[in-house]
Scaffold this active site. Sequence first.
Site, short mmCIF file in Angstrom:
data_model
loop_
_atom_site.label_atom_id
_atom_site.label_comp_id
_atom_site.label_asym_id
_atom_site.label_seq_id
_atom_site.Cartn_x
_atom_site.Cartn_y
_atom_site.Cartn_z
N GLY A 35 0.83 -1.22 -0.04
CA GLY A 35 0.01 -0.22 0.13
C GLY A 35 0.72 1.10 0.07
O GLY A 35 2.04 1.07 -0.14
N HIS A 41 4.43 2.49 -7.95
CA HIS A 41 3.52 1.24 -7.98
C HIS A 41 2.79 1.48 -9.45
O HIS A 41 2.45 0.52 -10.04
CB HIS A 41 2.64 1.26 -7.02
#
Length: 300
Positions: A35, A41
């Site tokens: 996360g 990402h």
Amino acid sequence: MTTTPVLAPTREELSNLLSGARREGRPIGLVPTMGALHEGHASLVREARARVGDGPVVVSVFVNPMQFGAGEDLDRYPRTLDADLEVCAREGVDVVFAPSVEEVYPGGDPMVTVEPGPLADVLEGRSRPGHFRGVLTVVAKLLGLVRPDVAVFGQKDYQQLALVRRMVADLCLGVDVVGAETVREAGGLALSSRNRYLDEEQRVEALALSRALLAAQEAAAYGLGPALDAARAELRAAKTVDLDYLEVTTPDLGPLPDPVPAGTEARVLVAARVGTTRLIDNMPLVLGNPDGAHDQQGER
Ligand code: PAF
């Protein structure tokens, strides 16, 4: 264009969401994360999408307690699921698997874990004993739960990528492991979820890591000693950077031959603490090849 990814907090929901793609033979892509998603990402998601086409891309969001040692930042690790879902929506992710600790480790720590072998005793592994056992165990679980055709990891965590590749090969896990290039801020700082711990001053000091790697790349043409000296000079100049290691290895993290033949491909890796934040970075090098002195841009 944004699409809303479906949030799957349980194994069962995950499995139901992927059953259609499996039945139709569409490939599944997995981007494992903890996360606190950023542009790095997002680039992994784009890489997964490029590989699976109209197959589903799954992003897992799980802060894995097993890979944090005593005194590390498990409790303060950023947990930002709402913002993560927005990033996933922007990037066209199909499923976000965000399980609880109990969902991943029902009944507590697993009895059987992945033994990462000697590659986990060097570099990060030396400073963080047990870290890679935790990483490989959870990655093996995620591969078992998602059963992806392709799994994408960042080259920023270079040793992790090498160990995942090794696990997949040695245990015949049958997934294509892709290593995606590191994404950097304009000044060179490698994107990391931990960068958000840095204050303004520390953010400037942290640039010494990428500067050191670039200096090593530039000087590598003149050999290993000059490459290390150039990198150390950059790191010394940053007064608050507390160096953990600076090492040059073979691309698969082994020791370099002695002497090093001209044109040897290598990797330079650094870890340092800036304030209380531990940062890592790495870049490719070619050692002892003066003609290639300005031809090492790999990850700039
Ligand atoms: O790189 C990470 O974010 C983690 O180590 C990973 C691969 C998701 C395993 O927890």
